[in-house]
Design a protein around this motif. Structure first.
Motif, PDB file in Angstrom:
ATOM      1  N   THR A   1       0.811  -1.225   0.000  1.00 31.99           N
ATOM      2  CA  THR A   1       0.000   0.000   0.000  1.00 31.99           C
ATOM      3  C   THR A   1       0.841   1.270   0.000  1.00 31.99           C
ATOM      4  N   ASP A   2       2.085   1.181   0.445  1.00 31.42           N
ATOM      5  CA  ASP A   2       2.970   2.345   0.512  1.00 31.42           C
ATOM      6  C   ASP A   2       3.850   2.358  -0.735  1.00 31.42           C
ATOM      7  N   LEU A   3       3.581   3.311  -1.640  1.00 36.65           N
ATOM      8  CA  LEU A   3       4.336   3.394  -2.890  1.00 36.65           C
ATOM      9  C   LEU A   3       5.219   4.635  -2.938  1.00 36.65           C
ATOM     10  N   ARG A   4       5.637   5.117  -1.774  1.00 39.02           N
ATOM     11  CA  ARG A   4       6.596   6.224  -1.765  1.00 39.02           C
ATOM     12  C   ARG A   4       7.894   5.802  -2.453  1.00 39.02           C
ATOM     13  N   GLY A   5       8.428   6.691  -3.267  1.00 35.39           N
ATOM     14  CA  GLY A   5       9.675   6.397  -3.959  1.00 35.39           C
ATOM     15  C   GLY A   5       9.538   5.401  -5.093  1.00 35.39           C
ATOM     16  N   ALA A   6       8.293   5.211  -5.572  1.00 31.20           N
ATOM     17  CA  ALA A   6       8.054   4.216  -6.626  1.00 31.20           C
ATOM     18  C   ALA A   6       7.720   4.880  -7.954  1.00 31.20           C
ATOM     19  N   ALA A   7       8.432   5.942  -8.302  1.00 30.10           N
ATOM     20  CA  ALA A   7       8.168   6.645  -9.561  1.00 30.10           C
ATOM     21  C   ALA A   7       8.461   5.784 -10.775  1.00 30.10           C
ATOM     22  N   ASN A   8       9.244   4.736 -10.618  1.00 34.31           N
ATOM     23  CA  ASN A   8       9.557   3.851 -11.742  1.00 34.31           C
ATOM     24  C   ASN A   8       8.489   2.796 -11.972  1.00 34.31           C
ATOM     25  N   LEU A   9       7.355   2.932 -11.307  1.00 31.51           N
ATOM     26  CA  LEU A   9       6.205   2.068 -11.556  1.00 31.51           C
ATOM     27  C   LEU A   9       5.079   2.901 -12.148  1.00 31.51           C
ATOM     28  N   ARG A  10       4.515   2.457 -13.278  1.00 27.68           N
ATOM     29  CA  ARG A  10       3.398   3.145 -13.899  1.00 27.68           C
ATOM     30  C   ARG A  10       2.405   2.120 -14.436  1.00 27.68           C
ATOM     31  N   PHE A  11       1.436   2.582 -15.191  1.00 31.99           N
ATOM     32  CA  PHE A  11       0.316   1.742 -15.606  1.00 31.99           C
ATOM     33  C   PHE A  11       0.026   1.939 -17.084  1.00 31.99           C
ATOM     34  N   HIS A  12      -0.324   0.843 -17.752  1.00 34.33           N
ATOM     35  CA  HIS A  12      -0.790   0.898 -19.142  1.00 34.33           C
ATOM     36  C   HIS A  12      -2.131   0.170 -19.198  1.00 34.33           C
ATOM     37  N   PRO A  13      -3.207   0.845 -19.636  1.00 29.59           N
ATOM     38  CA  PRO A  13      -4.537   0.216 -19.588  1.00 29.59           C
ATOM     39  C   PRO A  13      -4.748  -0.879 -20.617  1.00 29.59           C
ATOM     40  N   ASN A  14      -4.007  -0.840 -21.737  1.00 27.89           N
ATOM     41  CA  ASN A  14      -4.199  -1.829 -22.805  1.00 27.89           C
ATOM     42  C   ASN A  14      -2.845  -2.200 -23.392  1.00 27.89           C
ATOM     43  N   CYS A  15      -2.089  -2.982 -22.659  1.00 31.62           N
ATOM     44  CA  CYS A  15      -0.744  -3.363 -23.083  1.00 31.62           C
ATOM     45  C   CYS A  15      -0.809  -4.668 -23.875  1.00 31.62           C
ATOM     46  N   TYR A  16      -0.184  -4.676 -25.032  1.00 32.81           N
ATOM     47  CA  TYR A  16      -0.230  -5.856 -25.884  1.00 32.81           C
ATOM     48  C   TYR A  16       0.584  -7.006 -25.293  1.00 32.81           C
ATOM     49  N   TRP A  17       0.007  -8.187 -25.408  1.00 34.91           N
ATOM     50  CA  TRP A  17       0.679  -9.422 -24.979  1.00 34.91           C
ATOM     51  C   TRP A  17       0.647 -10.401 -26.140  1.00 34.91           C
ATOM     52  N   ARG A  18       1.824 -10.934 -26.473  1.00 34.16           N
ATOM     53  CA  ARG A  18       1.927 -11.922 -27.545  1.00 34.16           C
ATOM     54  C   ARG A  18       2.350 -13.257 -26.966  1.00 34.16           C
ATOM     55  N   PRO A  19       1.706 -14.358 -27.351  1.00 29.48           N
ATOM     56  CA  PRO A  19       2.122 -15.678 -26.860  1.00 29.48           C
ATOM     57  C   PRO A  19       3.484 -16.056 -27.399  1.00 29.48           C
TER      58      PRO A  19
ATOM     59  N   PRO B   1      -4.631  -4.933 -19.074  1.00 27.76           N
ATOM     60  CA  PRO B   1      -3.999  -3.903 -18.250  1.00 27.76           C
ATOM     61  C   PRO B   1      -2.634  -4.413 -17.775  1.00 27.76           C
ATOM     62  N   ALA B   2      -1.718  -3.501 -17.548  1.00 27.03           N
ATOM     63  CA  ALA B   2      -0.380  -3.941 -17.147  1.00 27.03           C
ATOM     64  C   ALA B   2       0.275  -2.930 -16.223  1.00 27.03           C
ATOM     65  N   MET B   3       1.010  -3.448 -15.257  1.00 28.51           N
ATOM     66  CA  MET B   3       1.921  -2.633 -14.458  1.00 28.51           C
ATOM     67  C   MET B   3       3.249  -2.594 -15.193  1.00 28.51           C
ATOM     68  N   ILE B   4       3.733  -1.393 -15.467  1.00 26.58           N
ATOM     69  CA  ILE B   4       4.969  -1.220 -16.223  1.00 26.58           C
ATOM     70  C   ILE B   4       6.030  -0.662 -15.287  1.00 26.58           C
ATOM     71  N   ALA B   5       7.188  -1.307 -15.259  1.00 24.56           N
ATOM     72  CA  ALA B   5       8.304  -0.854 -14.435  1.00 24.56           C
ATOM     73  C   ALA B   5       9.457  -0.438 -15.342  1.00 24.56           C
ATOM     74  N   ALA B   6      10.035   0.707 -15.068  1.00 20.62           N
ATOM     75  CA  ALA B   6      11.181   1.184 -15.841  1.00 20.62           C
ATOM     76  C   ALA B   6      12.466   0.582 -15.288  1.00 20.62           C
ATOM     77  N   VAL B   7      13.241  -0.029 -16.166  1.00 19.70           N
ATOM     78  CA  VAL B   7      14.574  -0.515 -15.821  1.00 19.70           C
ATOM     79  C   VAL B   7      15.560   0.603 -16.147  1.00 19.70           C
TER      80      VAL B   7
END
Length: 346
Positions: A150-168, A178-184
């Motif tokens: 629940t505490d996401l302080r300092g988590a600017a490298n986490l964002r959201f994409h509502p319709n992220c493509y997934w390929r098998p 929907p997808a949680m996107i993390a920046a490396v």
């Protein structure tokens, strides 16, 4: 015949979209109202979609490749599939396909479009990251709450994409979830890759796909970073494992390397003097820990292992609660780090 501009040519090609695709994208195939192929250069595969008929969603001939972020019309298909450079050559080929007379005057100035980038590259990761939204109030935030985070302080490298493509991995159609996107990022904060966690549409769990997580870009030595690197840092594998540990001590900078192999290879900040290695209870976690301990000690960095009671720290958080997690972590920290990093969570 008077000169046709690029829009006219694209519209005429759109009225014959399926024929254009069959000719210039011959390695693809028709899937309902779309032509599906690997990419705009006619590589075999299923990433790129070309709309074959006008609809409320768009006009015929428009295409997109979710893997690279490329998009365009059928003039782009002709250019890329044949390796053409000048628009004069593209227009000539389009007119030849459409059985139109060639112009007698100057060629049309070609409009700019998004240049292609290799699938899975760092630039593709950059483009995906630029399409994301804040995680606050999103399905991704709801998912993390279900995991006790629940505490996401300092988590600017986490964002959201509502319709992220997934390929098998093999055959099958591309889907959107929907997808949680993390920046490396590297040690300087530059985005080098991205990690996608596809989620159920209500955020109750991961999406029912296999695999539900994938990384892209330049990962080796880099990581998903939470908080600014200081003289003390914690490093582990999974994003949820690291976020769970941060619930117990939010001030401590931490990184997620995304896998055991990448954990063993993370790069150390120049001022690092103590590294906490966040271990998963499995053979891969033990191997990553041992390799990282050796590297850290070789660089003059004190290495301390943090071990969960169950499979990982997220499992501890969900099954045993935050108070128990704090208690088990507290006894594993160096005494000076208890007061420094756990005082706010005491």
């Amino acid at each position: 015949m008077s000169r046709l501009d690029a829009t006219d040519l694209a519209q005429r090609l759109g009225r014959q979209a399926e024929g254009v695709c069959r000719f210039y994208l011959s390695n693809g195939r028709k899937q309902g109202n779309y032509w599906q192929v690997g990419d705009v250069r006619n590589t075999a595969g299923r990433s790129m979609f070309v709309r074959l008929h006008d609809s409320a969603k768009g006009v015929a001939g428009k295409w997109t490749d979710p893997a690279t972020g490329e998009h365009g019309d059928l003039l782009d298909v002709i250019r890329e599939s044949l390796g053409l450079i000048d628009f004069a050559d593209v227009a000539e080929e389009a007119r030849r396909f459409l059985s139109l007379p060639q112009p007698e005057s100057e060629p049309v100035t070609f409009r700019a479009r998004t240049p292609p980038v290799p699938s899975g590259s760092s630039e593709a990761a950059h483009r995906l990251w630029r399409m994301t939204q804040p995680i606050t109030g999103s399905v991704a935030e709801a998912y993390l709450r279900k995991r006790g985070i629940t505490d996401l302080r300092g988590a600017a490298n986490l964002r959201f994409h509502p319709n992220c493509y997934w390929r098998p991995e093999g055959d099958g159609l591309t889907e959107t979830w929907p997808a949680m996107i993390a920046a490396v990022t590297n040690l300087n904060g530059k985005v080098t890759g991205a990690h996608r966690t596809w989620l159920a549409r209500d955020g109750s769990a991961k999406a029912p796909i296999d695999p539900p997580r994938k990384a892209m870009g330049d990962l080796l030595g880099n990581a998903v970073r939470f908080g600014e690197a200081q003289d003390v840092m914690a490093a582990g594998e999974g994003i949820e494992t690291i976020l769970s540990l941060r619930q117990a001590m939010p001030p401590m900078p931490m990184v997620s390397a995304l896998s055991a192999g990448h954990l063993a290879a993370i790069l150390f900040p120049a001022n690092m003097r103590r590294l906490y290695i966040v271990r998963d209870n499995d053979p891969a976690g033990d191997g990553a820990r041992d390799s990282l301990v050796d590297r850290a000690r070789g660089a003059g960095i004190e290495a301390i292992t943090l071990s969960p009671m169950l499979g990982d720290f997220n499992e501890d958080l969900v099954m045993r609660g935050l108070a128990a997690l704090r208690a088990e972590v507290r006894v594993q920290l160096a005494p000076e780090d208890v007061s420094r990093f756990m005082v706010l969570a005491a």
